[in-house]
Every structure is written in C-alpha cells, then in structure tokens.
Scaffold this active site. Structure first.
Site, PDB file in Angstrom:
ATOM      1  N   ARG A 121      -7.309  -5.425   5.683  1.00 39.20           N
ATOM      2  CA  ARG A 121      -7.531  -4.010   5.341  1.00 39.20           C
ATOM      3  C   ARG A 121      -7.231  -3.783   3.855  1.00 39.20           C
ATOM      4  O   ARG A 121      -8.125  -3.589   3.046  1.00 39.20           O
ATOM      5  CB  ARG A 121      -6.650  -3.098   6.229  1.00 39.20           C
ATOM      6  N   ASP A 122      -5.972  -3.871   3.493  1.00 37.94           N
ATOM      7  CA  ASP A 122      -5.542  -3.578   2.119  1.00 37.94           C
ATOM      8  C   ASP A 122      -6.213  -4.533   1.135  1.00 37.94           C
ATOM      9  O   ASP A 122      -6.532  -4.162  -0.002  1.00 37.94           O
ATOM     10  CB  ASP A 122      -4.017  -3.720   2.057  1.00 37.94           C
ATOM     11  N   HIS A 140       6.937  -3.101   1.999  1.00 36.49           N
ATOM     12  CA  HIS A 140       5.611  -3.509   1.511  1.00 36.49           C
ATOM     13  C   HIS A 140       5.721  -3.653  -0.005  1.00 36.49           C
ATOM     14  O   HIS A 140       5.854  -2.660  -0.718  1.00 36.49           O
ATOM     15  CB  HIS A 140       4.604  -2.408   1.910  1.00 36.49           C
ATOM     16  N   HIS A 160       4.514  -5.333  -3.840  1.00 33.91           N
ATOM     17  CA  HIS A 160       3.478  -5.937  -4.683  1.00 33.91           C
ATOM     18  C   HIS A 160       4.174  -6.839  -5.702  1.00 33.91           C
ATOM     19  O   HIS A 160       5.334  -6.626  -6.041  1.00 33.91           O
ATOM     20  CB  HIS A 160       2.678  -4.844  -5.400  1.00 33.91           C
ATOM     21  N   CYS A 181      -3.875  -2.235  -6.371  1.00 32.22           N
ATOM     22  CA  CYS A 181      -3.949  -0.786  -6.478  1.00 32.22           C
ATOM     23  C   CYS A 181      -4.749  -0.432  -7.712  1.00 32.22           C
ATOM     24  O   CYS A 181      -4.442  -0.895  -8.801  1.00 32.22           O
ATOM     25  CB  CYS A 181      -2.552  -0.179  -6.563  1.00 32.22           C
ATOM     26  N   ASN A 233      -0.821  -7.457  -3.417  1.00 30.83           N
ATOM     27  CA  ASN A 233       0.269  -7.537  -2.475  1.00 30.83           C
ATOM     28  C   ASN A 233       0.932  -8.897  -2.594  1.00 30.83           C
ATOM     29  O   ASN A 233       0.332  -9.881  -3.002  1.00 30.83           O
ATOM     30  CB  ASN A 233      -0.298  -7.411  -1.055  1.00 30.83           C
TER      31      ASN A 233
END
Lengths: 329, 329
Positions: free
Chosen positions: A17-18, A209, A211, A242, A251
């Site tokens: 997804r991300d 979560h 990065h 992002c 990530n």
C-alpha cells in the site's frame, strides 16, 4: 541496550500500500496478488494490502477490490486496507477486509496539505468511518501522521498528539500507529513519546512507523521497543516515502529491521531469507534499485570468498616466516 | 536509551584517508588540502589526513607528504595518518604527523587477504613501527579490523580480540580503534564487546569505527556510547568502504551520526551546518552521489514549504465548515 531475550514483536508489511502508491509504474494486479500471497507465508502479523481511496486520487491502487478478493488469506494474518472515507469503508467491507486503517495527521498544516481538510474535518469524517466499521464489527486502526514532527510546522507538541489519541480512543478504535511520516524522529524523543502514549492508553495496541530519511530508522525502532512498543510497520525493500519531504528515502526496510532484531535476540516470527527472496521479486516489479541494504549485502554471517590468489598469498606469507629480516626482504 | 545530557564525545574524520583511497578518480592535492583545512574548523578531535602506504599500492594517496606539509594545522586537532611499516613511519615522522595509525586485522584470513601477511607477521612489523614512534615520542593508535566479524571467517571470538589488544597495550600504544570493517556488528554485540574491552583496558583510549553496510551504523554508535566509548571514526558523506564486502556501503556518515547525537543531547563539539556544507564540496570532488542522508534531507527541523496551492486548500476547507453534510457534499 537490552538483549531481546525472545520478546515477541509483531510485523506489519506496508509495501503493497504505502510503497506501491508511490511507484510511477502501475504494478499489474496479478503481480500484486502474487506478492501478497508470497508475503503471507513469511510470518507477518498484518499486511496492508491496498487502499480504498478514489481511483482518480491514487490510480496505482485502483485495483483494490480485485486484489483483496483474490489473495489467499492465511489464518493468523490480518489483511488490512487504508480507508479514507465512508465510500472507501463500504468498498472495504464489500472486500471483507480484516481491519480498517484510517489516517489523519497530528499536524494541522500537514493534514491540510495531504488530506485537504482541517484536522477537525478529518476527525468528523473518520468518526463516521469508525461508526460504520463498529457496526460491521471490523476493528479500526488509526495511523496518526507527523507524531514526531511536521516538515512544514516543525515540532509537534506531545500534548496535542495525546489529545488526538484520546479522541479516537473514546470512539473505540483498537490501535494507533505513531507515524514518523518524514523521518524527523530521534531515539530519545521516540522513547519519550512512545512511553507516554503506552502509559496513558494501556488498552490500545500501539504500532510504530518509521522512515529512514535521516538514517535513524533502525535506532528509532530499538528506542520504541525499549519503550514497550511491540508492533512495527515496515516496507519490503524500503519502498514508499512521502511527497512532502524532498530527498526523503522511504519507509524503514523490512529486511533491514528484521535482520537487526533477530541479531539482537527478538522473536519477530519472520523468515529473513524469505524476505530477501521476496525483495528480489519486488525489485523486478518496481524496476528500480531498492534502498534496503540487507537484501544487497546479505545476512551479517554471509560468507564471502577470499581473493582469487589467496592460496598464493598464504604460501608467500609462510615462506617469509615471522622474523624481522625476512619481513624486510 | 539514555539522553546525552551533554556527555562529551570526540569525532575523528576518516574521509580524506579511508574515503579517498577508495575513489577511482584521483582527488587533486590542492583540493585535499582545502578540504582538510575546511574540516579543521568544524570541531573534530582528529583528522586522518592521509596514508603513508606505498604510492604503488594506493596511488590515490601518493601525495601524502605534500598534503601533510601544506595543511594549516589548527591547535587542538590531532592530524593522524595511516602508517603500514617502517618506511611509512619514517615518511610520517618527516611529515610531522601528530599520531601514527597502524592497522591489522583480528581475523587471520582477513589479515592475509588485506595485508598479505599472517597476523603474527603484521604484529612483528608493527612492533617495529611502534618502537620508531615511541622513540620520536609520537603516540600510536591501532585500528583493529574485523573486531565484530570477518566476511570470510564469520564470527571473530572476543577472547582473541582482547588478546591482540593486550599485546599492543604491552607495547605502549595510546589507543585502539575497534573496526566493524564490513558492517557485521549489531547493537547488543557492540555493547558486550566494547564494555569488555573498556573494562579490561581502562588506560587505553578506545574508538569505535562502524560501517553502514546493513543499516546499523547509527544504532551501533548509540550502543557503543552506552557502553562507554567516547571516540568515533566517521566519514563525511559516508564515503569509503571495503573491497572485500561486495555491495557494502561505506563508513557511517559524519553528518548523519552527528545529527543524531546532537538530537539526543550529546556534546560532539561539531558544527553540523558546516559539515553539510563541506559534504556538498566533497560531492563535487568525488563526482558521485554520497550515501549520507542528512546532507540531502537536512536537519530534522528543516522547514519545507507547503504545496503551491496551499492557500486555496485552506480557503476551500474553511468554506466547507466542519459538519457532516458539508463534508459529504
């Protein structure tokens, strides 16, 4: 820094997804399904399969229904999806997701920039989504962005973060993901923020979560573990990122984090060799080099052959003996 | 993970030696001198300027004498150089280095592969170098490779590492650098190895030297600090690496480590903005992208502008109000 001593940690994969939502190339639906099925056998607690966002907004994930519908669901793995609004919630329920993952930002500016709403507007909209999920008895996780800082506002006060968590807690969500959306977190801050949240909301499942934007993804993971966090989002190969942080890497990479945690003695339940194999497949899918390092360098005990002329080196060294005169010859 | 609380840490720059020796392009002598002079003003405790190895073996550093002779020495900064043998030691003394940095490996196979000698042969040769340095009252530091593992042998037993340190301690060296030559170290191991060494040899100055091969460079740094290590090798931009670990990224990047340590409250004495500026100059010199991340992403509180249409987003959000009906319109 403590030894893991077999402490159980739970891993959520977000690459599908991300990660995929950031890729310029559309990943074919068959390939998405095959990857999720491969990942399902590697020990994950949760896989964020897709997003039920508008296909116009995120065309990369326009095949959410088909992917959710055709993956082989493995018992014990939670198949979650991002749900932005009521329409997405209905699609997610039709696709029998195991969990709704809803998103808003702890920073007003970031929420406006990313979701085009004020935080209050997001909260009102998400309250409806939560009501829909509760009615269907589907658990909800809130991914709260910019918990450790906002690339546009700077520091994000902890008190405000805790207040937003409290408002979602009142609505009955199951868990909160504390997102370091643009890699601003640092270890002592992570420990303070996570410890505060866990202490104040003992009944919520917290996920971290991170990065790797400023190279601190792994050290922040250790800081969160030490603060009591047991669930972590990671992205195979380190894909994703992002758009509001130029130069940002994505990530934290699943294989890099799992490798470290296993070395330290944590029980992640994950198959590291399987991850490295899946990362090779992922690299073919996205058609660019992945930022992850362990899939390139291998496990720390991966053996490398000595130089081709090694036996001659040894012979010559032996012939020299150990004395001073021979060495200077 | 503890807050730094102003604990003083000492930083050694190795880009001009460990980094430049790996570059395919010869860095012009004038540029090397200008870079060292620039770095001298940024707060380093030590700069490893060059290597007095045979110009045939390492042509990239064939200008060692000229660089050492022409840099502007700043009081308080130790200008060190790698010295492989007696001939190199004589050249280093002629160049008035502040310290000899000598190298051998804790792994027999790595020592043979890298230095083409057994460890005993290296030790015999380095004993002569140490005697030369002591006669000239120049302190000696030993960089011990493969302390945390060997890419060809695998695990390197701690007992053997401590024995080599002991043999050098007996010869009167000032310090030992524990090198994670190919990025095999992990945090709990770092803590155990460093704590053991510091406890057994309280009079030696220990330095830690990490590579970021498996993404653990920063977390290993924190582990070493927590074990009591106060001196660290780092490489501006993260340049340098090891030819015996394919796919390996280089030394841990100075700007990434300093950024983290400053965020955590350690006193590194370093000028982070100055480092980021120097890294930009270094990138021009080496003519390829640097692996360091903070020089690309900036300090964690670097502000990014919101999207170009941000004021329209805000207007539209305001016009919608906060209620349910408006949101669904």
């Amino acid at each position: 820094m403590n030894t893991g001593n077999g402490t159980r940690l739970y891993v959520n994969e977000v690459a599908t997804r991300d990660g995929f939502q950031m890729e310029s190339r559309f990943i074919p639906t068959e390939d998405k399904i095959a990857l999720v099925d491969r990942l399902s056998g590697l020990g994950y607690a949760k896989i964020e399969v897709t997003s039920f966002t508008s296909p116009k907004a995120i065309p990369a994930l326009r095949d959410g229904e088909e992917v959710m519908g055709r993956i082989a669901r493995r018992p014990g793995v939670v198949y979650t999806a991002l749900v932005p609004n009521l329409r997405g919630g209905e699609r997610a329920l039709d696709s029998r997701v195991d969990e709704f993952n809803i998103v808003m930002s702890a920073s007003e500016t970031h929420n406006l920039a990313n979701l085009r709403m004020t935080r209050e507007q997001s909260f009102a909209q998400l309250s409806e989504v939560i009501a829909l999920a509760r009615q269907a008895k589907v658990p909800v996780n809130v991914s709260l962005s910019c918990v450790f800082g906002c690339p546009m506002e700077g520091e994000v006060p902890l008190a405000g973060v805790l207040e937003w968590i409290d408002r979602f807690d009142v609505l009955g969500v199951a868990g909160i993901t504390m997102c370091d959306t643009t890699g601003m977190a640092y270890p002592t801050q992570v420990q303070q923020v996570c410890a505060s949240a866990l202490e104040r909301f003992p009944s919520l499942d917290f996920t971290a979560h991170f990065h790797n934007t400023r190279a601190m993804g792994l050290v922040n993971t250790v800081a969160a573990v030490e603060a009591g966090v047991r669930r972590f989002d990671m992205s195979l190969g380190g894909i994703g990122g992002c758009p509001y942080a130029p130069g940002a890497t994505g990530n934290v990479a699943t294989e890099d984090v799992i490798h470290m945690l296993q070395c330290m003695g944590y029980d992640t339940g994950m198959d590291l060799d399987g991850l490295i194999g899946a990362a090779a497949q992922l690299e073919e899918l996205v058609q660019h080099e992945l930022p992850a390092q362990v899939s390139r360098a291998g496990h720390r005990l991966t053996r490398h052959a000595p130089p081709a002329d090694f036996s001659e080196i040894v012979e010559r060294a032996k012939a020299r003996g150990e004395g001073r005169k021979e060495l200077q010859a």
